[in-house]
Design a protein around this motif. Sequence first.
Motif, PDB file in Angstrom:
ATOM      1  N   SER A 174       0.756  -1.120   0.012  1.00  0.00           N
ATOM      2  CA  SER A 174      -0.090  -0.043  -0.021  1.00  0.00           C
ATOM      3  C   SER A 174       0.763   1.207  -0.013  1.00  0.00           C
ATOM      4  N   CYS A 175       0.103   2.143  -0.285  1.00  0.00           N
ATOM      5  CA  CYS A 175       1.174   3.578  -0.510  1.00  0.00           C
ATOM      6  C   CYS A 175       0.092   4.650  -0.174  1.00  0.00           C
ATOM      7  N   MET A 176       0.547   5.906   0.007  1.00  0.00           N
ATOM      8  CA  MET A 176       0.076   7.137   0.092  1.00  0.00           C
ATOM      9  C   MET A 176       0.252   7.829  -1.216  1.00  0.00           C
ATOM     10  N   ASP A 233       4.133   1.861   2.172  1.00  0.00           N
ATOM     11  CA  ASP A 233       4.198   1.211   3.459  1.00  0.00           C
ATOM     12  C   ASP A 233       4.728  -0.225   3.591  1.00  0.00           C
ATOM     13  N   LEU A 234       5.785  -0.197   4.063  1.00  0.00           N
ATOM     14  CA  LEU A 234       6.547  -1.625   3.852  1.00  0.00           C
ATOM     15  C   LEU A 234       6.715  -2.414   5.272  1.00  0.00           C
ATOM     16  N   ARG A 235       5.873  -1.902   6.161  1.00  0.00           N
ATOM     17  CA  ARG A 235       6.045  -2.347   7.604  1.00  0.00           C
ATOM     18  C   ARG A 235       5.882  -3.839   7.463  1.00  0.00           C
ATOM     19  N   ASN A 236       5.039  -4.307   6.695  1.00  0.00           N
ATOM     20  CA  ASN A 236       4.789  -5.872   6.716  1.00  0.00           C
ATOM     21  C   ASN A 236       6.005  -6.668   6.443  1.00  0.00           C
ATOM     22  N   LEU A 237       6.995  -5.851   5.707  1.00  0.00           N
ATOM     23  CA  LEU A 237       8.076  -6.627   5.432  1.00  0.00           C
ATOM     24  C   LEU A 237       9.172  -6.555   6.406  1.00  0.00           C
ATOM     25  N   LEU A 238       9.073  -5.669   7.430  1.00  0.00           N
ATOM     26  CA  LEU A 238      10.083  -5.717   8.543  1.00  0.00           C
ATOM     27  C   LEU A 238       9.988  -6.582   9.524  1.00  0.00           C
ATOM     28  N   SER A 239      11.424  -7.065   9.880  1.00  0.00           N
ATOM     29  CA  SER A 239      11.349  -8.352  10.779  1.00  0.00           C
ATOM     30  C   SER A 239      11.041  -7.726  12.200  1.00  0.00           C
ATOM     31  N   SER A 240      10.992  -6.497  12.625  1.00  0.00           N
ATOM     32  CA  SER A 240      10.647  -5.820  13.863  1.00  0.00           C
ATOM     33  C   SER A 240      10.278  -4.370  13.280  1.00  0.00           C
ATOM     34  N   ASN A 241       9.408  -3.869  14.330  1.00  0.00           N
ATOM     35  CA  ASN A 241       9.236  -2.132  14.051  1.00  0.00           C
ATOM     36  C   ASN A 241      10.348  -1.413  14.708  1.00  0.00           C
ATOM     37  N   THR A 242      11.376  -1.493  14.020  1.00  0.00           N
ATOM     38  CA  THR A 242      12.586  -0.692  14.555  1.00  0.00           C
ATOM     39  C   THR A 242      13.207   0.161  13.510  1.00  0.00           C
ATOM     40  N   PHE A 243      13.926   1.133  13.829  1.00  0.00           N
ATOM     41  CA  PHE A 243      14.766   1.895  12.729  1.00  0.00           C
ATOM     42  C   PHE A 243      15.973   0.846  12.088  1.00  0.00           C
ATOM     43  N   THR A 244      16.257  -0.106  13.013  1.00  0.00           N
ATOM     44  CA  THR A 244      17.491  -1.268  12.657  1.00  0.00           C
ATOM     45  C   THR A 244      16.633  -2.097  11.702  1.00  0.00           C
ATOM     46  N   SER A 268      13.875   5.777  -0.069  1.00  0.00           N
ATOM     47  CA  SER A 268      14.375   6.549   1.134  1.00  0.00           C
ATOM     48  C   SER A 268      13.915   5.908   2.175  1.00  0.00           C
ATOM     49  N   PRO A 269      14.522   5.475   3.273  1.00  0.00           N
ATOM     50  CA  PRO A 269      14.002   4.701   4.238  1.00  0.00           C
ATOM     51  C   PRO A 269      13.327   5.788   5.262  1.00  0.00           C
ATOM     52  N   GLY A 270      12.140   5.431   5.886  1.00  0.00           N
ATOM     53  CA  GLY A 270      11.393   6.436   6.738  1.00  0.00           C
ATOM     54  C   GLY A 270      12.036   6.940   7.849  1.00  0.00           C
ATOM     55  N   ALA A 271      13.288   6.608   8.231  1.00  0.00           N
ATOM     56  CA  ALA A 271      14.215   7.121   9.409  1.00  0.00           C
ATOM     57  C   ALA A 271      14.818   8.340   8.729  1.00  0.00           C
TER      58      ALA A 271
END
Length: 191
Positions: A143-145, A156-167, A185-188
């Motif tokens: 999904s995207c804005m 929105d790539l949160r579902n691809l993260l291993s955890s909800n962290t900047f690392t 560009s990473p969200g960080a």
Amino acid sequence: MSHVELDELITFVVAKKIHLITDEIFSGTMFENPSFISIIEAVINRKLEKTDLWSRVHIVYSLSKDFDIPGFRVGMIYSNNDRVVSTAPKMSSYDLISSQTQYLLSKLLSGKEFRENYLKENRKRVKERREMIFVGLGQAGISCMKGNAGLFCWVDLRNLLSSNTFTAEMELWKKILHEARLNISPGASCH
């Protein structure tokens, strides 16, 4: 921004007595409502040209997005502030626009009909490509804005993260960069 949002911004700037710098680089590729409204237009609509606000509003712009010529590196600053105007040449003296580039651009942009047709066609093509990006991302389950100008979107790539962290975000960024050869560009980088 809409007229209402611009009015709120102007009210805030007036109340705080601060300068307002706007980047209008995508003004010619806005697709949807609200259509582009320059901050100067909004200030004039509020009849604030004769106030001190007039010298505290500054616009930056570049030909790179609207005219698809990023390699020319041509930008400008618009301001009614004498101090800003007199300082601008000192900031850009290391990177002056060549006379050949100035000549070419003056010929390219001198025809009003050409400019209007080009901007209209470019807006249409950029919008078509933007829609292709959104459809492709949607088919991939991403999904995207949607933005209102240019080819940019916030995915929105949160579902691809291993955890909800900047690392974890940086790990995903490196994977996309090295495996897909796509630099996003990473969200960080937006915090």
